[in-house]
Scaffold this active site. Structure first.
Site, PDB file in Angstrom:
ATOM      1  N   HIS A   1       0.826  -1.209   0.000  1.00 24.76           N
ATOM      2  CA  HIS A   1       0.000   0.000   0.000  1.00 24.76           C
ATOM      3  C   HIS A   1       0.859   1.258   0.000  1.00 24.76           C
ATOM      4  CE1 HIS A   1       0.435   0.560   4.441  1.00 24.76           C
ATOM      5  NE2 HIS A   1       0.370  -0.765   4.490  1.00 24.76           N
TER       6      HIS A   1
ATOM      7  N   ASP B   1      -0.176   4.309   1.218  1.00 19.32           N
ATOM      8  CA  ASP B   1      -0.404   5.229   2.333  1.00 19.32           C
ATOM      9  C   ASP B   1       0.387   4.819   3.560  1.00 19.32           C
ATOM     10  OD1 ASP B   1      -2.233   2.947   2.274  1.00 19.32           O
ATOM     11  OD2 ASP B   1      -3.115   3.770   4.096  1.00 19.32           O
TER      12      ASP B   1
ATOM     13  N   ASP C   1       6.414   0.015   6.894  1.00 22.25           N
ATOM     14  CA  ASP C   1       4.991  -0.296   6.644  1.00 22.25           C
ATOM     15  C   ASP C   1       4.404   0.735   5.712  1.00 22.25           C
ATOM     16  OD1 ASP C   1       2.389  -1.103   6.713  1.00 22.25           O
ATOM     17  OD2 ASP C   1       2.024  -0.557   8.784  1.00 22.25           O
TER      18      ASP C   1
ATOM     19  N   GLU D   1      -4.964   1.595   2.987  1.00 27.47           N
ATOM     20  CA  GLU D   1      -4.956   0.365   3.773  1.00 27.47           C
ATOM     21  C   GLU D   1      -5.095   0.675   5.254  1.00 27.47           C
ATOM     22  OE1 GLU D   1      -3.505  -2.969   6.196  1.00 27.47           O
ATOM     23  OE2 GLU D   1      -2.632  -0.975   6.103  1.00 27.47           O
ATOM     24  N   GLU D   2      -4.445   1.737   5.687  1.00 23.37           N
ATOM     25  CA  GLU D   2      -4.468   2.069   7.109  1.00 23.37           C
ATOM     26  C   GLU D   2      -5.840   2.563   7.561  1.00 23.37           C
ATOM     27  OE1 GLU D   2      -2.143   1.057   8.839  1.00 23.37           O
ATOM     28  OE2 GLU D   2      -0.292   1.046   7.664  1.00 23.37           O
TER      29      GLU D   2
ATOM     30  N   HIS E   1       4.151   2.030  12.696  1.00 24.47           N
ATOM     31  CA  HIS E   1       3.110   2.902  13.265  1.00 24.47           C
ATOM     32  C   HIS E   1       3.636   3.744  14.446  1.00 24.47           C
ATOM     33  CE1 HIS E   1      -0.631   0.583  11.619  1.00 24.47           C
ATOM     34  NE2 HIS E   1       0.414   0.491  10.819  1.00 24.47           N
TER      35      HIS E   1
HETATM   36 ZN   LIG Z   1       0.922  -1.920   6.054  1.00 21.94          ZN
END
Ligand SMILES: [Zn+2]
Ligand SMILES: *[C@@H]1O[C@H](CO)[C@@H](O)[C@H](O)[C@H]1NC(C)=O
Ligand SMILES: *[C@@H]1O[C@H](CO)[C@@H](O)[C@H](O)[C@H]1NC(C)=O
Ligand SMILES: *[C@@H]1O[C@H](CO)[C@@H](O)[C@H](O)[C@H]1NC(C)=O
Ligand SMILES: *[C@@H]1O[C@H](CO)[C@@H](O)[C@H](O)[C@H]1NC(C)=O
Ligand SMILES: *[C@@H]1O[C@H](CO)[C@@H](O)[C@H](O)[C@H]1NC(C)=O
Ligand SMILES: *[C@@H]1O[C@H](CO)[C@@H](O)[C@H](O)[C@H]1NC(C)=O
Ligand SMILES: *[C@@H]1O[C@H](CO)[C@@H](O)[C@H](O)[C@H]1NC(C)=O
Length: 585
Positions: free
Chosen positions: A170, A172, A205, A239-240, A552
């Site tokens: 992804h 984002d 991520d 996605e997030e 994150h």
């Molecule tokens: Zn991810």
């Protein structure tokens, strides 16, 4: 038996003796059975262990690699070891991190505010186009977008009869909290590279995966690779936030174009790249995902002045419900349906650190209820993560109620977030909540309305309402027998044992990697891809877990070696798949 004996107490002498004999032998048989049962079960967790069973569990496949690894492996060695390639690659990822693509829970839909999304994702698309010209200008590759910024890169294969491959990531990233900016070692959008690690939001991520996939694509083009199967790269952009703007549209596009069950494999982020458990080094492609639901329970009661309260206000009553839910958690389940079961059987088989009785209990968990219980108790106490890999969780996350200090609360509402165990269902989870609501409703003489159905009539005291805000069933389980798993897991072993861990500087120099199925506690975009194939893998090569990479969090970073392993893995995996001549080869 006792009653029958009394009835016949005056029967003939012979019969009585025969009865006594029969009774004695029965008792002896019972004692014998008991001893046997007791011994087998106590020993089954220790000395009486069936080593034939152990041998058959967690079999590892041989190394799998393309012909080029034997004929001329200069490219893959360059990817893993060449300092110049490494720096070029770091620059590509660093610049990707520098383009801020953060998304927020309250973000609009694309049609509500196209400009918002264009401002955020156009620079990123432009960056990809200029950084990967060989892909963007290839005669057999088409670049398409769905719902504005969902990106689909299709490299057409020579053989239409072979199912295409879908590789996803992804675009984002999660936002950074302004209050934590001062805690970052390097600013989150600098993409700082220090030679060993690359720092910044999205570095782990999962811009690393997105950029790594495209880098491997360019290496394959340079190498003259011509896919037989169509290769599709697809990158969502929310996605997030759950993927309803990106992955959902991508999935629809692919189902419309190729049909259901039309893909050879889907590989997305997720799973654990490398985990170190009880002395065993594991790679854990995610082959399942827990379900999830938000259940909202409201309680309506008559209002009134707070100077004359009932024994319990609606807030007091719902507190009792909350206590009931927290004090009666879901039972753990440890069954072969759950990838975690196989992961722990692998750990048990290969670990020298696990206590012997635990090891044997885990290996025997399929065949003995006592062993299964010992295994569940062990995993539940091991950590919260392992506890919830084998049970449904309940988290009381939101509560609203009361408006004024002198008024009784007429309405109070609680939201419970459940992550549903692999073996369970939304229905079972809801049923458990309903039964607890029922206990409280009976005690306080209240009604219950489930969605629009009355399941218990409203009373003068009031009523509960129950609704599910969102429902995601546990994902279908990816098969871990057969050719697709064999090639994928064998290639992981090869990339680690024969390439990455050949370096004496590697912390895992000369170590073995056990490939086992696993699950993560969170969800990915793959929830939209269930209709494309049974073979959904959540796995990205790398040396650390997402927790270790601070995904994150503050100081998100990757070991740069991990990034190179992504490129090496896909460079080889796509060639290897190409060497299979038919679907079942
Ligand atoms: Zn991810
Ligand atoms: C191996 O491949 C590389 C890159 O494709 C090439 O430059 C080199 O000449 C090849 N070596 C041999 C021995 O074929
Ligand atoms: C790679 O980059 C590092 C610092 O980022 C530098 O010290 C090194 O000389 C570079 N190596 C090559 C081969 O360019
Ligand atoms: C594009 O695909 C065609 C048909 O499969 C093939 O003949 C051609 O060589 C491919 N072109 C490139 C540059 O790979
Ligand atoms: C309230 O509590 C008192 C004792 O504390 C009890 O006697 C009474 O029955 C309760 N009222 C109701 C409506 O349950
Ligand atoms: C619930 O209320 C309906 C009418 O609103 C009535 O017909 C029904 O008998 C009631 N059920 C119970 C269990 O009291
Ligand atoms: C690598 O490990 C194997 C056994 O695990 C051992 O026999 C071998 O000597 C090791 N090699 C090196 C270079 O340490
Ligand atoms: C799969 O397809 C069915 C319709 O055929 C649809 O209802 C369902 O939502 C799809 N599942 C996913 C995960 O997209």
């Amino acid at each position: 038996m006792d009653i029958i004996d009394k009835k016949h107490v005056n029967a003939g002498q012979k019969r009585s003796i025969a009865q006594k004999l029969a009774r004695t032998s029965m008792i002896l048989i019972f004692i014998g059975l008991f001893i046997r049962f007791y011994l087998i079960n106590s020993q089954s967790t220790d000395t009486y262990f069936n080593f034939e069973v152990e041998k058959s569990l967690c079999q590892q496949y041989d190394y799998k690699y393309p012909k080029s690894f034997i004929d001329n492996n200069s490219v893959v060695l360059k990817i893993i070891n060449d300092p110049f390639f490494r720096n070029q690659s770091a620059l590509k990822l660093s610049k990707a991190v520098q383009i801020k693509t953060d998304t927020y829970d309250e973000d609009p839909l694309v049609e509500e505010d196209p400009k918002y999304w264009e401002d955020k994702f156009k620079p990123f698309h432009n960056y990809l186009k200029s950084t990967f010209p060989k892909i963007w200008n290839h005669p057999n590759i088409t670049i398409e977008t769905v719902n504005g910024w969902g990106l689909i890169v299709t490299w057409k294969g020579e053989n239409k009869d072979l199912k295409p491959i879908l590789l996803t990531a992804h675009q984002d990233v999660v936002p950074t909290q302004p209050s934590t900016l001062k805690d970052w070692t390097y600013p989150p959008y600098d993409g700082h590279y220090d030679g060993e690690k690359l720092w910044g939001r999205g570095s782990a991520d999962c811009k690393n995966l997105l950029i790594g996939l495209l880098e491997s694509g360019e290496e394959l083009i340079n190498f003259g690779f011509k896919p037989k199967r169509t290769v599709i790269y697809a990158f969502g952009f929310d996605e997030e936030l759950g993927g309803e703007r990106g992955a959902k549209y991508i999935s629809q596009f692919l189902v419309d174009k190729y049909g259901k069950d039309s893909f050879y494999i889907v590989v997305d982020e997720g799973g654990q790249s490398i985990a170190y458990e009880n002395g065993v080094l594991l790679a854990l492609p995610g082959t399942g995902e827990k379900g999830a639901t938000d259940i909202v329970i409201g309680l309506n009661t008559p209002g009134g002045h707070s100077s004359v309260p009932p024994n319990h206000t609606s807030i007091g009553i719902i507190s009792k419900l909350i206590s009931l839910i927290e004090d009666n958690p879901f039972e753990s389940i440890f069954s072969p349906k759950n990838p975690t079961f196989h992961e722990w059987q692998c750990i048990a088989k290969y670990s020298n650190e696990l206590p012997r009785h635990i090891k044997h209990a885990i290996l025997n968990a399929e065949y003995s209820a006592i062993s299964n219980k010992i295994a569940r108790d062990y995993l539940s106490k091991q950590s919260l993560i392992t506890k919830y890999l084998i049970s449904t969780s309940s988290a009381i996350d939101i509560i609203h109620g009361g408006v004024k200090s002198n008024a009784l609360p007429e309405y109070v509402e609680v939201l419970i977030n459940h992550r549903i165990a692999i073996e369970s269902t939304f229905k079972e989870t809801l049923k458990s909540d309903i039964s607890k609501v029922k206990t409280i409703a009976d005690k306080f003489d209240l009604g219950i309305i489930l969605n629009d159905d009355t399941i218990k009539n409203k009373t003068k005291n009031g009523y509960f309402t129950i609704k599910a805000n969102s429902v995601l069933e546990p994902a279908p389980i990816t098969p871990t027998t057969g050719k697709v798993w064999e090639l994928f897991s064998g290639n992981i072993r090869h990339v680690y044992e024969q390439l990455a861990f050949k370096d004496p500087k590697s912390p895992y120099f000369n170590k073995s990697v056990i490939v086992a199925p696993g699950i993560a506690t969170g969800n990915t975009d793959t929830k939209y891809y269930w209709n494309l194939t049974n073979n959904i893998y959540r796995y990205r090569p790398g040396l650390t877990t997402s927790v270790e990479a601070h995904a994150h969090g503050v100081d998100e970073h990757i070991l740069f070696d991990s990034h190179l392993q992504i490129i090496a893995f896909y460079f080889e995996y796509l060639q290897m798949i190409n060497e299979q001549d038919s679907e079942n080869d």
